[in-house]
Design an enzyme around this catalytic site. Structure first.
Site, PDB file in Angstrom:
ATOM      1  N   HIS A  86      -2.031  -1.146  14.461  1.00 31.14           N
ATOM      2  CA  HIS A  86      -1.944  -0.113  13.466  1.00 31.14           C
ATOM      3  C   HIS A  86      -3.298   0.439  13.043  1.00 31.14           C
ATOM      4  CE1 HIS A  86      -1.724  -0.181   8.785  1.00 31.14           C
ATOM      5  NE2 HIS A  86      -1.421   1.029   9.140  1.00 31.14           N
TER       6      HIS A  86
ATOM      7  N   HIS B 291       4.793  -9.507  11.134  1.00 33.27           N
ATOM      8  CA  HIS B 291       5.666  -9.423   9.951  1.00 33.27           C
ATOM      9  C   HIS B 291       7.114  -9.604  10.395  1.00 33.27           C
ATOM     10  CE1 HIS B 291       2.537  -7.700   7.331  1.00 33.27           C
ATOM     11  NE2 HIS B 291       2.242  -6.860   8.300  1.00 33.27           N
TER      12      HIS B 291
ATOM     13  N   TYR C  64       9.975   0.219   8.684  1.00 34.48           N
ATOM     14  CA  TYR C  64       8.597  -0.186   8.989  1.00 34.48           C
ATOM     15  C   TYR C  64       7.975   0.809   9.976  1.00 34.48           C
ATOM     16  CZ  TYR C  64       4.912  -3.418  10.592  1.00 34.48           C
ATOM     17  OH  TYR C  64       3.719  -3.999  10.926  1.00 34.48           O
TER      18      TYR C  64
ATOM     19  N   GLU D 151      -6.553  -6.037   9.286  1.00 37.06           N
ATOM     20  CA  GLU D 151      -6.121  -5.629   7.950  1.00 37.06           C
ATOM     21  C   GLU D 151      -5.917  -6.898   7.112  1.00 37.06           C
ATOM     22  OE1 GLU D 151      -2.874  -2.773   7.799  1.00 37.06           O
ATOM     23  OE2 GLU D 151      -3.351  -2.272   5.715  1.00 37.06           O
TER      24      GLU D 151
ATOM     25  N   ASP E 160      -3.837  -8.212   5.196  1.00 36.08           N
ATOM     26  CA  ASP E 160      -2.628  -9.044   5.164  1.00 36.08           C
ATOM     27  C   ASP E 160      -2.636 -10.081   6.277  1.00 36.08           C
ATOM     28  OD1 ASP E 160      -2.424  -6.606   6.613  1.00 36.08           O
ATOM     29  OD2 ASP E 160      -0.250  -6.754   6.734  1.00 36.08           O
TER      30      ASP E 160
ATOM     31  N   HIS F 118       0.808  -1.228   0.000  1.00 37.21           N
ATOM     32  CA  HIS F 118       0.000   0.000   0.000  1.00 37.21           C
ATOM     33  C   HIS F 118       0.845   1.283   0.000  1.00 37.21           C
ATOM     34  CE1 HIS F 118       0.227   0.111   4.412  1.00 37.21           C
ATOM     35  NE2 HIS F 118      -0.694  -0.791   4.594  1.00 37.21           N
TER      36      HIS F 118
ATOM     37  N   ASP G 260       0.886  -5.928  14.433  1.00 43.13           N
ATOM     38  CA  ASP G 260       1.796  -5.182  13.550  1.00 43.13           C
ATOM     39  C   ASP G 260       3.008  -4.602  14.294  1.00 43.13           C
ATOM     40  OD1 ASP G 260       0.747  -5.440  11.020  1.00 43.13           O
ATOM     41  OD2 ASP G 260      -0.457  -3.614  11.117  1.00 43.13           O
TER      42      ASP G 260
ATOM     43  N   HIS H  27      -5.609  -8.468  14.493  1.00 45.13           N
ATOM     44  CA  HIS H  27      -5.654  -7.298  13.603  1.00 45.13           C
ATOM     45  C   HIS H  27      -6.354  -7.708  12.315  1.00 45.13           C
ATOM     46  CE1 HIS H  27      -4.701  -3.738  11.477  1.00 45.13           C
ATOM     47  NE2 HIS H  27      -3.519  -4.076  11.007  1.00 45.13           N
TER      48      HIS H  27
END
Ligand code: FEO
Length: 394
Positions: A145, A224, A191, A80, A82, A24, A164, A78
């Site tokens: 996030h 991640h 990041y 999102e 991903d 993104h 995140d 989370h």
């Protein structure tokens, strides 16, 4: 595609995205991973999933530990995509009736993403879930996030599923900090600069809260990149440093140019900053991705932006960059603008307006050059650099 043991009965079962290059708008030159974790307790628990394109990879890893149908519940720290994109296939595979634990906002988000009548079990901040020998404690981490984000902490293993936070976009075969060492820190810094910088005040509050609660941390498992097991304190200390944004004697000169006039001004400014003892980066926006530039700006005390005037406005790459930087809300920086023009010359005024909107400390009205900069303009550039250098810590 093997699972990786994190501690006894907890496995990394995520996926490695070697080839993602744009996350993104963030240039992920080293790819990324989507980390999911399998807890083999009386309740077999999956913590987070992966991007939907990587569900087969996650299932292949899970299947080497347990038949996925035996998973008893899922935690979504989370929502999102991903981390939640794999949920529809996973819930279908393990049984739509199995409980899905998430925050209240997470419940709303997942319902909006997937329109599925899953067995949602929204949890409270401070809520707990017994898995058998282990417990999970849920801690809301709003805006780290997204508003739904939460941590899940396992006190028995002193292990934090950190969503995140503390992550890095880095694809590699290393899974742990002791396998890669401090080479991971530039990825963690990038990041932070591109994902978490706007929430720095919340990061500091969260670290204080975790300290107050006396959470002992032996292992930190982000969603991640690599897992912190050798020295979780290293990344937590870095987060405090990055969140504080204490100004350093460092400047980033970022610009674009049409016929090399703004470029010439940028070069003179950068050299003058260097002569004043300022660590300086000179970054042309058609050579450096915006996510690299913001990573340098994160720990700089000054940002200097140059743009030619094009059609009464900013050069498009500069407008793009300023829009990106404004969203990331960098703090505690001095700023100055410069640029060349032909006849109207709005760019410097427009950059200054963006600096004001970002509440940066504009220490000079800016330097404009009609067409090619002459000696007088270049001397003004040197003076601008001198004023910026004087405003930085010694
Ligand atoms: Fe890695 Fe906010 O998702």
């Amino acid at each position: 595609m093997k699972p990786v043991k994190v501690v006894d009965d907890i496995y990394w079962v995520g996926a490695i995205d070697w080839n993602v290059r744009d996350f993104h708008g963030y240039a992920t030159y080293q790819g990324s991973t989507y980390n999911a974790y399998l807890v083999m307790d009386e309740k077999i628990t999956l913590v987070d999933t992966v991007k939907k394109e990587f569900v087969d990879e996650m299932l292949a890893r899970i299947s080497q530990v347990v038949d996925p149908k035996k998973i008893d519940c899922v935690i979504s720290n989370h929502t999102e995509m991903d981390h939640s994109g794999g949920l529809p296939r996973m819930m279908h595979r393990i049984g739509e009736e199995k409980p899905l634990y998430c925050s209240k906002v997470g419940h709303r988000n997942l319902s909006s993403h997937f329109k599925e009548a899953w067995n949602y079990q929204p949890v409270e901040n401070g809520g707990t879930l017994s898995l058998g020998k282990r417990t999970l404690n849920f801690l809301e981490t709003r805006m780290l996030h997204w508003p739904d984000s939460m941590f899940s902490y396992c006190p028995e293993d002193r292990l934090l599923f950190a969503s995140d936070a503390f992550g890095q976009h880095y694809a590699g075969l290393e899974r742990f900090d002791d396998e890669i060492g401090e080479a991971i820190l530039p990825h963690a810094k990038k990041y932070y600069a591109n994902i978490l910088l706007p929430y720095s005040a919340l990061v500091l509050k969260l670290v204080d809260k975790v300290t107050e609660m006396g959470l002992a941390l032996d292992v930190v498992c982000p969603d991640h990149g690599i897992i912190w097991r050798k020295d979780p304190g290293l990344i937590i200390g870095k987060y405090v440093e990055w969140a504080r944004q204490a100004p350093r004697r460092k400047a980033v000169v970022v610009f674009d140019t049409m016929w090399h006039s703004t470029e010439k001004m940028a070069g003179v400014i950068a050299e003058a900053l260097g002569r004043a003892g300022v660590e300086t980066r000179l970054m042309h926006l058609r050579s450096w991705h915006r996510s690299e530039v913001i990573t340098e700006i994160q720990d700089a005390g000054a940002v200097l932006v140059g743009s030619p005037t094009l059609n009464n406005g900013l050069f498009p790459t500069v407008a793009d960059f300023l829009c990106y930087m404004k969203g990331l809300k960098p703090q505690n920086k001095v700023a100055a603008a410069f640029g060349s023009h032909g006849w109207s010359g709005e760019a410097v005024k427009l950059i200054n307006a963006e600096f004001e909107a970002m509440k940066l400390n504009v220490v000079h009205p800016g330097v404009k050059s009609a067409f090619v900069p002459d000696d007088q303009v270049l001397e003004a550039c040197v003076d601008l650099a001198r004023q910026v250098a004087e405003a930085l810590p010694a």
